[in-house]
Design an enzyme around this catalytic site. Structure first.
Site, PDB file in Angstrom:
ATOM      1  N   VAL A  17       0.830  -1.202   0.000  1.00 60.25           N
ATOM      2  CA  VAL A  17       0.000   0.000   0.000  1.00 60.25           C
ATOM      3  C   VAL A  17       0.865   1.253   0.000  1.00 60.25           C
ATOM      4  CG1 VAL A  17      -1.847   1.259   1.177  1.00 60.25           C
ATOM      5  CG2 VAL A  17      -1.828  -1.256   1.222  1.00 60.25           C
ATOM      6  N   ALA A  46       9.714   6.503   5.718  1.00 65.07           N
ATOM      7  CA  ALA A  46      10.496   5.758   6.706  1.00 65.07           C
ATOM      8  C   ALA A  46      10.327   4.263   6.481  1.00 65.07           C
ATOM      9  CB  ALA A  46      10.030   6.130   8.117  1.00 65.07           C
ATOM     10  N   LYS A 106      -5.518  -1.810  10.901  1.00 60.64           N
ATOM     11  CA  LYS A 106      -6.695  -2.299  11.622  1.00 60.64           C
ATOM     12  C   LYS A 106      -6.333  -2.970  12.942  1.00 60.64           C
ATOM     13  CE  LYS A 106      -6.612  -6.072   8.325  1.00 60.64           C
ATOM     14  NZ  LYS A 106      -5.618  -5.474   7.414  1.00 60.64           N
ATOM     15  N   GLY A 135     -10.863  -1.849   3.044  1.00 58.32           N
ATOM     16  CA  GLY A 135     -10.010  -1.503   1.914  1.00 58.32           C
ATOM     17  C   GLY A 135     -10.492  -0.264   1.196  1.00 58.32           C
ATOM     18  N   GLY A 188      -1.507 -15.694  -4.774  1.00 60.14           N
ATOM     19  CA  GLY A 188      -1.321 -14.467  -4.012  1.00 60.14           C
ATOM     20  C   GLY A 188      -2.567 -13.956  -3.317  1.00 60.14           C
ATOM     21  N   GLU A 191      -1.975 -15.602   2.285  1.00 64.49           N
ATOM     22  CA  GLU A 191      -0.601 -15.563   2.785  1.00 64.49           C
ATOM     23  C   GLU A 191      -0.070 -16.988   2.974  1.00 64.49           C
ATOM     24  OE1 GLU A 191       0.994 -12.611   3.737  1.00 64.49           O
ATOM     25  OE2 GLU A 191      -0.749 -11.440   3.106  1.00 64.49           O
ATOM     26  N   ASP A 202      -8.510 -11.250  11.180  1.00 61.77           N
ATOM     27  CA  ASP A 202      -8.574 -10.018  10.395  1.00 61.77           C
ATOM     28  C   ASP A 202     -10.009  -9.470  10.386  1.00 61.77           C
ATOM     29  OD1 ASP A 202      -7.445  -8.238   8.038  1.00 61.77           O
ATOM     30  OD2 ASP A 202      -9.286  -9.129   7.280  1.00 61.77           O
ATOM     31  N   LYS A 206     -11.718  -5.827  11.962  1.00 62.71           N
ATOM     32  CA  LYS A 206     -12.567  -4.916  11.195  1.00 62.71           C
ATOM     33  C   LYS A 206     -13.945  -4.800  11.829  1.00 62.71           C
ATOM     34  CE  LYS A 206     -10.017  -5.874   6.945  1.00 62.71           C
ATOM     35  NZ  LYS A 206      -9.890  -6.836   5.826  1.00 62.71           N
TER      36      LYS A 206
END
Lengths: 453, 453
Positions: A17, A46, A106, A135, A188, A191, A202, A206
């Site tokens: 991202v 950074a 998140k 997203g 893809g 993971e 996850d 959310k």
């Protein structure tokens, strides 16, 4: 070109991202300036390793390993590192040095959101996090602003693209979860370690964020009931399809009316006796429901509000460039606020409704049992259900006879698929335990909630 | 209860939406105060007739016929009268007296939006209008804020509930438009004079508002190409269904790349040679497209953006209480801004792209012709199309023979359904004229655009 005020933008993190955000900030700089009314100057990025390979081409001199120095003097700090520390520490530092902050983190918001929001309130700064819940789908502003004058009754969200991809392919292809997961990893969509997705972690993060916004209540992550999809096999999926359902991993955030205070199991009981439930689990939904047509890795959030009725927000729930769109929307909003002046609008958590445990939730269920093919079994099962305050809506019985004993009663295995009316989760759970111990049930094949009405 | 600052709210109009807004403001006053951080005190409702019957029960002393006095001293003015005057005059008066204003008046915004926005900019006030484009569906904030860092490529909206209700029933029931319209009028889905809906005027106003926001460009209503649904009959609908399409009245707002300046037919040519097209017409869309599953009087707005990809926003596009939800969200936003301080964020119209006329738009088409059933007719038709720069993608020919002359060539009427590749509207239009005058075409049955890809 208009001579705009310059705002210094610091970016923390240059992953999927972050690198897209940096690229778009540079590529569309003039247009973004017109949108924001300010030139957004990317002063640095950074990262842990300045020389690591990146998805997009960015000047090497933008990169630094010294996040703390970068943050000093930034007007807007974008945090896309992920993880709890040092992201939390950097965001607090940014807020306390007067910056507005944008984050897609998140995990951090679900665990330390109130700390960040309080810090921002203290100094009149603002925390933006449109990319953290679904997203690219704009859902934070609709909940926070557009529906601020309404009362959200329920949210049902498909908020994890990986599990939706897996379940959708299982549904379409009649495949087993393990095979689709392996394929998803290769492509893809999942993971190497898929735990965060397939076990619902996850989605639970959310759900906590969405419920906090929708119900103006701080929702600690540990109060979110969470079940993953690893128990869903081909047979369960096929049975769901046969019954006119599809299985989706849903984040359900629900307002409960008339909760008895004593039984709520929560502190800070509300005078209005309202409470909320926040839960993530695979559930059956009718194929006619708008959520049933959310395919592939897409996300959607279905919202039921008292006045607005049913709303749905649909789009890409993940992806570097898609999520970057939501991040940049926040950056423009932050810039406009800098130009307009005024203090940030804090989180409205003033309702602080109690959060009930899963046992106090009522839904419909579909219970699939393997039972002995003996006379009286159905009567026994029905008796246990009614004794447990679980009311039967539909029953379907199929018998798979042992071919060697065709026609002899008592030699096959019968399968009972029981649809219930709305029942209390605690009652249902106790009743399933009794069924399992009843002697007539060979196996509890599956117990699934039915959502969507 | 927290002791909040009081904000004075004046309401202009007490029709279907206004009476619901007044009722909800009073019913949920404490909750709205918690959301806004301010007590929202409804100080009066301006109406033409104080004693007219209302949808909801409201104290008579709130009503007044003196709007101008009511506006003086109000912090927030909600305009739900509709029409251009005196709504415009009252809103300008409110803005100039320092109030933020909330309106659902699409006709006013589509014709006098820039005047209102400029007036607000002058004094640092803000105009809120979430309810003006798609009723209860949050679409203004997503376009204005969430997608502010992205580039919208295209919007396709079902933004008129009446026409969607009519087309949906025609599709499902195989009914004629006139019959469904009469029924819709009886059920309250259509007005006694349905012109604004069925001729696309309402959708054109909403298209102008959406395009202005999406492309940061002032879009005058007269630049919106508009066609209604009255030309759609049962036969056209049946043919669409047969071909795997559904017909929807679409508001299409599109960014065009690489427009030659000279041919753009617009002033203020953009250096980037971009332009936009804004148009409303009934179009064929594939049954697999998310917009095809928008049934009944519901609305949906499908947005394609460069980074975010495809998004869809779905919900109730009209209705008193549903629209009231959007209005109250704006009231809470206005209140929060009053508390936070700072000036309003003006409309970002800094792109001001040229708007091209319909002739310069390219889409796919489906052309249905009745032709003589003679040898060589298809070759003649194909020749005219290719001569007119219209490339054929598919042809389907059906012959309805006169039963008295069965089997004799040249005695029946053949029907040609031609699907084209993308073509320029002007080319297509000229070509259809040539077909009509060719001598081999008995009748041009229908020419419909195909949208969705």
């Amino acid at each position: 070109m208009t001579d705009y005020r310059r705002l210094r933008v610091a970016l923390l993190g240059a992953g999927a991202v972050g690198s897209q955000v940096a690229s778009l900030l540079r590529k569309h700089g003039d247009e973004l300036a017109d949108r924001a009314g300010a030139t957004l100057e990317l002063v640095g990025i950074a990262v842990r390793d300045v020389d690591a390979p990146r998805d997009v081409d960015l000047p090497r001199e933008l990169f630094t390993t010294d996040a703390e120095t970068l943050i000093i003097g930034a007007d807007i700090v974008i945090e896309l590192m992920g993880g709890i520390e040092p992201a939390r520490e950097y965001l607090l530092q940014a807020i306390n040095s007067g910056a507005d902050v944008v984050t897609a983190n998140k995990a951090l918001l679900a665990t330390h959101g109130p700390e960040l929001f309080d810090a921002a309130d203290q100094v009149g700064a603002q925390v933006y996090y449109e990319a953290a819940a679904a997203g690219a789908i704009p859902i934070i502003r609709p909940l926070r602003d557009s529906l601020a004058g309404d009362r959200v009754q329920r949210i049902m969200g498909i908020v994890n693209g990986t599990t939706n991809y897996i379940l959708d392919r299982m549904d379409k292809e009649g495949a087993e979860l393990g095979d689709v997961l392996a394929d998803a990893q290769r492509l893809g969509y999942a993971e190497a370690d898929p735990t965060a997705d397939v076990e619902g972690y996850d989605a639970a993060q959310k759900a906590a964020i969405l419920a906090s916004l929708a119900f103006h209540t701080t929702v600690p992550l540990e109060m979110v009931h969470r079940e993953g999809i690893t128990g869903i096999d081909k047979a369960t999926m096929d049975a769901a399809r046969h019954a006119g359902y599809v299985i989706k991993l849903l984040a359900v955030c629900e307002r409960l009316i008339g909760e008895p205070d004593a039984a709520s199991g929560a502190t800070g009981a509300s005078a209005s006796r309202e409470a909320i439930s926040v839960r993530v689990y695979p559930a059956l939904i009718d194929r006619d429901h708008p959520l049933a047509s959310v395919h592939g890795a897409n996300n959607a959030v279905f919202v039921q509000a008292e006045a607005a009725g049913n709303l749905m927000f649909y789009g890409a729930g993940a992806g570097g460039v898609q999520t970057a769109s939501a991040v940049l929307g926040d950056v423009v909003s932050a810039a406009r606020r800098h130009i307009a002046g005024g203090v940030g609008v804090g989180e409205s958590t003033r309702a602080n409704l109690p959060i009930v445990p899963i046992g106090r939730v009522t839904t419909r269920y579909q219970i699939t049992l393997e039972v002995d093919d003996q006379p009286g079994v159905l009567a026994t099962v029905a008796g246990i259900l009614s004794g447990g305050r679980v009311s039967i809506a539909t029953v379907e019985q199929t018998v798979e006879r042992d071919p060697d004993h065709d026609g002899e009663e008592g030699t096959g295995v019968a399968r009972l698929v029981i649809g219930t009316h709305k029942a209390l989760e605690q009652d249902l759970s106790d009743t399933v335990d009794k069924l399992a111990a009843s002697g007539v049930v060979e196996r509890v094949v599956s117990v699934l909630r039915v959502e969507g009405d």
